[in-house]
Enzyme design. Structure first.
Site, PDB file in Angstrom:
ATOM      1  CB  SER A   1      -7.129  -2.517   9.485  1.00 38.88           C
ATOM      2  OG  SER A   1      -7.646  -3.591   8.969  1.00 38.88           O
TER       3      SER A   1
ATOM      4  CE1 TYR B   1      -2.877  -5.050  11.244  1.00 43.29           C
ATOM      5  CE2 TYR B   1      -4.970  -6.008  10.784  1.00 43.29           C
ATOM      6  CZ  TYR B   1      -4.030  -5.087  10.353  1.00 43.29           C
ATOM      7  OH  TYR B   1      -3.832  -4.514   9.258  1.00 43.29           O
TER       8      TYR B   1
ATOM      9  CB  ILE C   1      -1.001  -0.032   1.214  1.00 43.87           C
ATOM     10  CG1 ILE C   1      -2.024  -1.127   1.033  1.00 43.87           C
ATOM     11  CG2 ILE C   1      -1.597   1.203   1.312  1.00 43.87           C
ATOM     12  CD1 ILE C   1      -2.930  -1.367   2.439  1.00 43.87           C
TER      13      ILE C   1
ATOM     14  CG  ASP D   1       9.557  -0.024   4.290  1.00 46.36           C
ATOM     15  OD1 ASP D   1       8.332   0.324   4.013  1.00 46.36           O
ATOM     16  OD2 ASP D   1      10.226  -0.929   4.879  1.00 46.36           O
TER      17      ASP D   1
ATOM     18  CE  LYS E   1      -3.343  -1.650  11.241  1.00 41.80           C
ATOM     19  NZ  LYS E   1      -2.630  -0.597  10.708  1.00 41.80           N
TER      20      LYS E   1
ATOM     21  CG  ASP F   1      12.693  -0.980  13.566  1.00 40.19           C
ATOM     22  OD1 ASP F   1      11.874  -0.318  13.647  1.00 40.19           O
ATOM     23  OD2 ASP F   1      13.282  -1.992  13.999  1.00 40.19           O
TER      24      ASP F   1
END
Ligand SMILES: NC(=O)c1ccc[n+]([C@@H]2O[C@H](COP(=O)([O-])OP(=O)(O)OC[C@H]3O[C@@H](n4cnc5c(N)ncnc54)[C@H](O)[C@@H]3O)[C@@H](O)[C@H]2O)c1
Length: 247
Positions: free
Chosen positions: A136, A149, A19, A38, A153, A57
């Site tokens: 998400s 996760y 993405i 990144d 989110k 990082d």
């Protein structure tokens, strides 16, 4: 190189991922200079006139903050897209505290650190800008085997609302995207599993399968003046995944 110039600037974490790369491509097409952030190498052959890669990082919060200390902002428009993210697939009984904390460090704490450093710099220099956090549909509902996760989110959506309140008075808008299933390295394994794909196709209400460009277009919209009355909101880009259940 000093980019404190009229050309618009976008900072994108996770810029080498599925993405993030599409978001970087989209902003470059719209004549932004992109700072990709990144932990892996640059994944696209962008021109040095359009793109600079910061291989770090993002859980090294000091280094992440230092990127926003440089004189690389635009006098016209600045955008931060917090796109880097990781997730586990394991039962809650297998989910260690170490893994939980790692997922929160990337998905939530780094989003907070980058957004705060970015927004504080805009306030200090009296510059324009907007933040888009990539959450998400897992920030809107639960899913089996993704406890950290899903929780992280949900936290990103809460953080977005809070940032929009704290920085709104300085003219900075902060919004979230909640993508559904998008084909990237994170989800590639789904596409080789017929049962998984049946579930995904029957859980959506349009035939289109989500692609990174779908998220890139929505991200650009939220960052642009087209969304000038939107802040603290969550834009769902999921082919109807969260619109209702298939009975
Ligand atoms: N693909 C999907 O279906 C989907 C759906 C909903 C939300 N999302 C979210 O979209 C975002 C991007 O996901 P994607 O599908 O492109 O994943 P991806 O795995 O293709 O890309 C993620 C990128 O983040 C980078 N990254 C991870 N940890 C990092 C760290 N500590 N420091 C620096 N960089 C780091 C990776 O190197 C990678 O380039 C994530 O936040 C993800 O949760 C994806």
């Amino acid at each position: 190189m000093n980019h404190l110039a009229a050309r618009k600037v976008a900072f994108i974490t996770g810029a080498s991922g599925g993405i993030g790369k599409a978001v970087a491509e989209h902003f470059i097409l719209q004549n932004y200079f992109v700072h990709g952030i990144d932990m892996t190498e640059q994944s696209s052959q962008f021109s040095v006139d359009d793109y600079s890669h910061h291989k770090i990082d993002i859980t090294d919060f000091k280094i992440l903050t230092s990127i926003f200390d440089k004189d690389i902002f635009s006098t016209s428009e600045n955008v931060l897209v917090n796109c880097a993210g990781i997730r586990e697939i394991c039962s809650i009984s297998e989910l260690s505290l170490v893994l939980w904390e790692k997922i929160f460090a990337v998905n939530v704490t780094a989003t907070f650190v980058a957004a705060k450093a970015f927004c504080e710099k805009l306030v200090e220099k009296n510059l324009h800008g907007a933040v888009v956090n990539i959450a998400s549909v897992s920030g809107l509902m639960g899913e089996p085997n993704r406890t950290a996760y899903v929780s992280s989110k949900h936290a990103v959506i809460g953080l977005t609302k809070q940032l929009s309140i704290e920085y709104g008075k300085s003219g900075i808008r902060v919004n979230t995207i909640a993508p559904g299933v998008i084909r990237t390295p994170l989800t590639e394994q789904y596409y080789h599993d017929e049962d998984q794909m049946k579930k995904i196709d029957s859980g959506q209400f349009i035939k289109h399968r989500g692609m990174p460009s779908d998220v890139a277009k929505a991200t650009f919209f939220l960052a642009s003046s087209q969304a000038s009355f939107m802040t603290g909101s969550t834009l769902v880009v999921d082919g109807g995944w969260t619109a209702g259940k298939n009975l």
